[in-house]
Design an enzyme around this catalytic site. Structure first.
Site, PDB file in Angstrom:
ATOM      1  N   GLU A   1     -44.305  45.539 -37.378  1.00 34.29           N
ATOM      2  CA  GLU A   1     -44.043  45.770 -35.958  1.00 34.29           C
ATOM      3  C   GLU A   1     -42.614  46.261 -35.718  1.00 34.29           C
ATOM      4  O   GLU A   1     -41.894  45.780 -34.842  1.00 34.29           O
ATOM      5  CB  GLU A   1     -44.311  44.490 -35.155  1.00 34.29           C
ATOM      6  CG  GLU A   1     -45.762  44.053 -35.253  1.00 34.29           C
ATOM      7  CD  GLU A   1     -46.136  42.860 -34.388  1.00 34.29           C
ATOM      8  OE1 GLU A   1     -45.273  42.004 -34.170  1.00 34.29           O
ATOM      9  OE2 GLU A   1     -47.304  42.795 -33.970  1.00 34.29           O
TER      10      GLU A   1
ATOM     11  N   ASP B   1     -54.825  38.709 -35.351  1.00 33.18           N
ATOM     12  CA  ASP B   1     -53.637  38.167 -34.701  1.00 33.18           C
ATOM     13  C   ASP B   1     -54.001  37.112 -33.662  1.00 33.18           C
ATOM     14  O   ASP B   1     -53.986  37.386 -32.464  1.00 33.18           O
ATOM     15  CB  ASP B   1     -52.867  39.313 -34.025  1.00 33.18           C
ATOM     16  CG  ASP B   1     -51.505  38.874 -33.519  1.00 33.18           C
ATOM     17  OD1 ASP B   1     -51.115  37.727 -33.808  1.00 33.18           O
ATOM     18  OD2 ASP B   1     -50.837  39.678 -32.853  1.00 33.18           O
TER      19      ASP B   1
ATOM     20  N   GLU C   1     -50.669  32.258 -26.952  1.00 26.44           N
ATOM     21  CA  GLU C   1     -50.424  33.665 -26.615  1.00 26.44           C
ATOM     22  C   GLU C   1     -51.679  34.392 -26.095  1.00 26.44           C
ATOM     23  O   GLU C   1     -51.688  34.887 -24.975  1.00 26.44           O
ATOM     24  CB  GLU C   1     -49.874  34.372 -27.854  1.00 26.44           C
ATOM     25  CG  GLU C   1     -49.637  35.844 -27.631  1.00 26.44           C
ATOM     26  CD  GLU C   1     -49.119  36.543 -28.873  1.00 26.44           C
ATOM     27  OE1 GLU C   1     -48.819  35.868 -29.868  1.00 26.44           O
ATOM     28  OE2 GLU C   1     -49.012  37.776 -28.824  1.00 26.44           O
TER      29      GLU C   1
HETATM   30  O1  GCW Z   1     -48.943  38.219 -32.053  1.00 25.49           O
HETATM   31  C1  GCW Z   1     -47.835  39.022 -32.259  1.00 25.49           C
HETATM   32  C2  GCW Z   1     -46.977  38.795 -31.083  1.00 25.49           C
HETATM   33  C3  GCW Z   1     -45.544  39.145 -31.305  1.00 25.49           C
HETATM   34  C4  GCW Z   1     -45.073  38.398 -32.542  1.00 25.49           C
HETATM   35  C5  GCW Z   1     -45.927  38.844 -33.715  1.00 25.49           C
HETATM   36  C6  GCW Z   1     -45.568  38.106 -34.979  1.00 25.49           C
HETATM   37  C7  GCW Z   1     -42.909  37.485 -32.964  1.00 25.49           C
HETATM   38  O2  GCW Z   1     -47.497  39.514 -30.011  1.00 25.49           O
HETATM   39  O3  GCW Z   1     -44.824  38.765 -30.173  1.00 25.49           O
HETATM   40  O4  GCW Z   1     -43.703  38.612 -32.784  1.00 25.49           O
HETATM   41  O5  GCW Z   1     -47.275  38.570 -33.455  1.00 25.49           O
HETATM   42  O6  GCW Z   1     -46.267  37.143 -35.291  1.00 25.49           O
HETATM   43  O7  GCW Z   1     -44.627  38.480 -35.659  1.00 25.49           O
END
Ligand code: GCW
Length: 841
Positions: A304, A383, A411
């Site tokens: 990311e 995720d 989340e």
């Molecule tokens: O689920 C995603 C989140 C990000 C997060 C990433 C991760 C900290 O949307 O906000 O970043 O995973 O786990 O690295």
């Protein structure tokens, strides 16, 4: 309220003064029932500590505090064995040295404890021992948990060992005090690029962690700021480590892999460049001078947008080892995150699949990582969605240590505005048998290092508690933090048992309260799944940004790879080996075969594994499309039921937590309808297949705002369209920022509930007033802090006025004053008969 006097008498008997939730499960509420109190009559009056470490001191203080809370007795503290019964605290060694003959049989697993009643010289002592101080502390908490749980403690002979050495929390706190994916206020550690002066909350948090056996915690975001390991920050971070230490919690730091270049004064962070290696060596030594018992580091690289070894064509093993070798002399661990994927995938290519990324990136490197590296793997391959299979990577590492990453902060699961007890979901993953080499290999054993005899392994929870008084925002969300700790200690515990323990410790033992709260907790994840993401398709939320309300298409036509590929004919990701992405082939044959075949693939994961036509018939006998309709109606009904269940507890608990929870549940019931309507409408429009029960697309009790008479209001389109009934809403457009909408009630005369569906953005606090036949019946402000500044699926909410005596022809009028960036948007009004039960009250 019907019998206010009676209720208040009842409340005073039960000591129901308002609570805030700050004490969480460590309330040590007074035990008033004589029959229960009697169980503790024989508890000694004296506590003796063999040794004088801060951890033992914390254990002693906790015992004194807990016994005082539960029984109103203050234990006497001594350093030598008194001529009377005593509670004796100390490690096996210390007890042996100080009080030989007490007969504590040693036990070697670090952090384990023993609670044992022994007789010596005519006295009866209660020994709380373990191989290390931390074990003794855990023993003290275990004793108090029994007492606060009203369990007997006579003739104790109990031993417990943790399932795995790693039972850690991660925080995604930024140095400026904000928290990425935090839903309960600002950081408890950071503010304005500094560690807070007052670390009182951090101390209380460490105590909560210790009480469930959590022994490590990172305090900064994995999207790390490189400055955190510069000298001025280190001195501050060390203060947090000092506060953690007496509770046996080791501090960890999240690193920026590009630190050598960003803060090291060199122009490279190539893990094989000797200058970078030297940087890490020196830096890590410096860090350990400031924090000698640092647990280690967490590292998110090449993910990311984070910089990583790919910059130099190096592998994750090269990267991990460069840091891990520097940690080795200090016995520190490196948690290298397995959450590595390309977020710029070509969505047009049906063979590409984000779910494959973790396995593809790490499996081939198995055996190349230093022994103090753990690959930290999210429970599922995507995720933290509402339903995922276990990550195949758990079965793909035999010569590398691993830890499972579970997300406590909700989340994708309702952000603590929705009730969602996650223990049952986590247990499904932990208990899942991956059949590695055909053997019995449940995920919990793999991550704990038990199967391949790894030196390290365990559990990491992303906590993100904040400065809200009750830590996680929703009063019931702390069941997830508690549950994470309990599962990390013993993943064989059952969901119901954990829910019961937590409820008793948090709300007391009133049977109706315990039964109701436990029921609600256990029903909450299935309910959330029902009204959000069906059959493993993903949460169907806005995946681009906020991850909260519905937005079916946000996952499509972009590179993030959270695709569900819904179109006019069907939905789901074809991940088969036969003609799909091949993801299923990452599992061992027994698992792969089960998922590969439509005949054996479980319904709840069908759309994760297969692309199915809407007419495909599930094992349940329903078609996919009918399942989508039914589950969304069912889920929204369940959410509405939570409100009624909770209301049945009025007067049976303190008013503060009762009201706070009620407000969240009422909000959830409304937002569950937003979800239901959005998903159902989207699939109805896309598929063209009607709902057999005739619900989808039919809202007989609803009047759209855009169909009302508008004064100072105009019609707008809402994005995504499914976030608003009919795709449109109205907003104030008059220069004076005031407006009104009107219509005539056309239903039958009778008692009715009227709900106004409106958009409560976080950039204003518009005022609304409701008039019926010229009479003002209610007024409210749109002053919530829902996570968007637009009228959309995140901000759509409802205000319900119950028990209106409506007559045909009544004018219903809403007057609004817009405020700030908010335009007092309205979606619709829904008028439904009052439920008979309420009418009769
Ligand atoms: O689920 C995603 C989140 C990000 C997060 C990433 C991760 C900290 O949307 O906000 O970043 O995973 O786990 O690295």
């Amino acid at each position: 309220m019907k019998f206010p006097l009676l209720v208040s008498l009842f409340a005073s008997v039960l000591n129901l003064s308002s609570e805030t939730g700050y004490e969480a499960w460590l309330r040590y509420a007074p035990i008033t029932d004589p029959a229960i109190r009697q169980r503790y009559d024989a508890l000694p009056a004296v506590v003796v500590v063999a040794g004088d470490s801060p951890v033992l001191e914390a254990a002693r203080e906790e015992l004194v505090r807990g016994v005082r809370g539960c029984l109103g007795r203050i234990l006497r503290s001594t350093v030598s064995l008194p001529p009377e019964n005593a509670i004796v605290l100390g490690t096996f060694d210390a007890l042996d040295r100080r009080f030989p003959g007490l007969g504590a049989a040693p036990y070697s697993t670090p952090d384990s404890f023993s609670l044992k009643t022994v007789k010596a010289n005519g006295r009866t002592h209660l020994l709380i021992t373990g191989p290390n101080d931390r074990g003794v502390l855990y023993g003290a908490f275990a004793l108090l948990r029994r007492m606060a749980g009203h369990e007997p403690i006579a003739r104790l002979d109990l031993r417990e060992s943790p399932y795995a050495p790693v039972r850690f929390l991660n925080h995604w706190d930024n140095l400026n005090g904000t928290i990425e994916r935090g839903y309960a206020g600002k950081s408890i550690s950071w503010e304005n690029d500094r560690i807070l002066e007052d670390l009182g909350r951090v101390r209380d948090y460490a105590r909560l962690m210790a009480s469930v056996g959590i022994n490590g915690c990172s305090i900064n975001n994995v999207n790390a700021d490189a400055r955190v390991i510069t000298p001025s920050y280190l001195a501050q971070v060390a203060r947090v480590a000092d506060v953690f230490r007496p509770w046996g919690v080791r501090l960890l730091i999240s690193l920026d892999f590009a630190s050598p270049r960003k803060i090291g004064g060199i122009d490279t962070f190539d893990p094989l460049d000797p200058r970078a290696v030297e940087f890490w060596g020196k830096k890590v030594d410096e860090i350990y001078r400031a924090i000698p018992d640092l647990g280690g580091f967490v590292l998110k690289a090449d993910s990311e947008g984070r910089l990583g070894p790919s910059e130099y064509g190096r592998t994750h093993a090269d990267a991990a080892n460069a840091v891990a070798r520097a940690l080795e002399p200090h016995a520190g661990l490196l948690f290298y995150r397995g959450f590595v994927y390309n977020h710029r995938l070509d969505w047009r290519d049906p063979k590409l699949d984000r779910a494959k990324a973790a396995y593809d990136n790490f499996h081939m490197l198995d055996g190349q990582f230093a022994d103090n590296v753990l690959i930290q793997i999210k429970n599922g391959p995507i995720d933290f969605q509402v339903r995922e299979p276990p990550s195949p990577l758990f079965g793909g590492l035999e010569n590398t240590s691993q830890a499972i990453e579970l997300q406590i902060t909700q989340e994708y699961l309702g952000q603590q505005r929705h009730l969602c007890f996650l223990v049952p979901m986590w247990k499904e993953t932990l208990d899942f048998d991956l059949h590695v080499h055909g053997a019995n290999t449940p995920v919990k054993q793999l991550v704990a290092g038990k199967i391949f005899h790894r030196p390290a392994g365990g559990f990491v929870g992303v906590s993100n508690v904040g400065r809200d008084t009750n830590w996680l925002g929703h009063p019931l969300a702390m069941a997830n933090l508690y549950g994470f700790g309990r599962l990390a200690w013993n993943p064989d515990l059952g969901s119901r048992q954990i829910a019961q323990e937590w409820t008793r410790l948090t709300f007391g033992h009133e049977p109706r309260v315990v039964a109701t709260v436990v029921d609600m907790l256990l029903a909450s994840w299935p309910a959330y799944e029902n009204y959000t993401g069906p059959l493993g398709a993903g949460t169907l939320t806005d995946i681009i940004n906020i991850h909260y309300g519905p937005a079916v298409e946000s996952s499509e036509y972009n590179g993030w790879g959270q695709w569900h590929r819904a179109d006019a004919k069907g939905i789901g990701m074809n991940r088969t080996v036969a003609n799909g992405t091949g993801f299923i082939g990452q599992y061992a044959p027994p698992v792969a075969l089960k998922y590969e075949s439509l005949k054996t693939c479980p319904d709840e994961l069908l759309l994760f594994m297969h692309h199915a036509p809407y007419a495909h018939v599930l094992h349940s006998g329903k078609t996919v499309i009918q399942h989508i309709y039914d589950s969304h109606y069912q889920g929204a009904d369940q959410a509405a039921r939570f409100v009624e269940q909770w209301k049945s507890l009025e007067g049976r608990m303190d008013e503060g937590r009762y009201q706070e929870t009620l407000a969240r549940l009422e909000y959830q019931a409304g937002h569950a309808r937003v979800w239901r309507d959005a998903i159902v409408s989207w699939f109805l429009k896309k598929s063209g297949i009607p709902d057999q029960l005739g619900r989808a697309g039919h809202f007989p009790h609803r009047v759209e705002a855009e169909a009302m008479e508008l004064y100072g209001y105009s019609v707008i389109d809402i994005t995504p369209w499914e976030a608003a009934s009919g795709g449109r809403a109205v907003q104030v457009s008059s220069p004076g920022r005031r407006g009104s909408v009107r219509f005539r009630y056309a239903g039958p005369p009778g008692w009715q509930d009227l709900s106004v569906q409106y958009f409560d953005e976080n950039d204003g606090a518009s005022q609304y007033q409701l008039f019926v036949a010229g009479q003002r019946v209610d007024g409210w402000a749109a002053n919530d802090t829902l996570p968007s500044r637009l009228p959309d699926a995140h901000t759509s909410t409802r205000h319900t006025v119950c028990g209106l005596a409506l007559r045909p022809g009544d004018e219903i009028r809403i007057e609004a004053v817009a405020q700030g960036g908010e335009n007092a948007c309205l979606d619709y009004v829904e008028i439904e008969p009052c439920p008979p039960a309420r009418r009769s009250r």
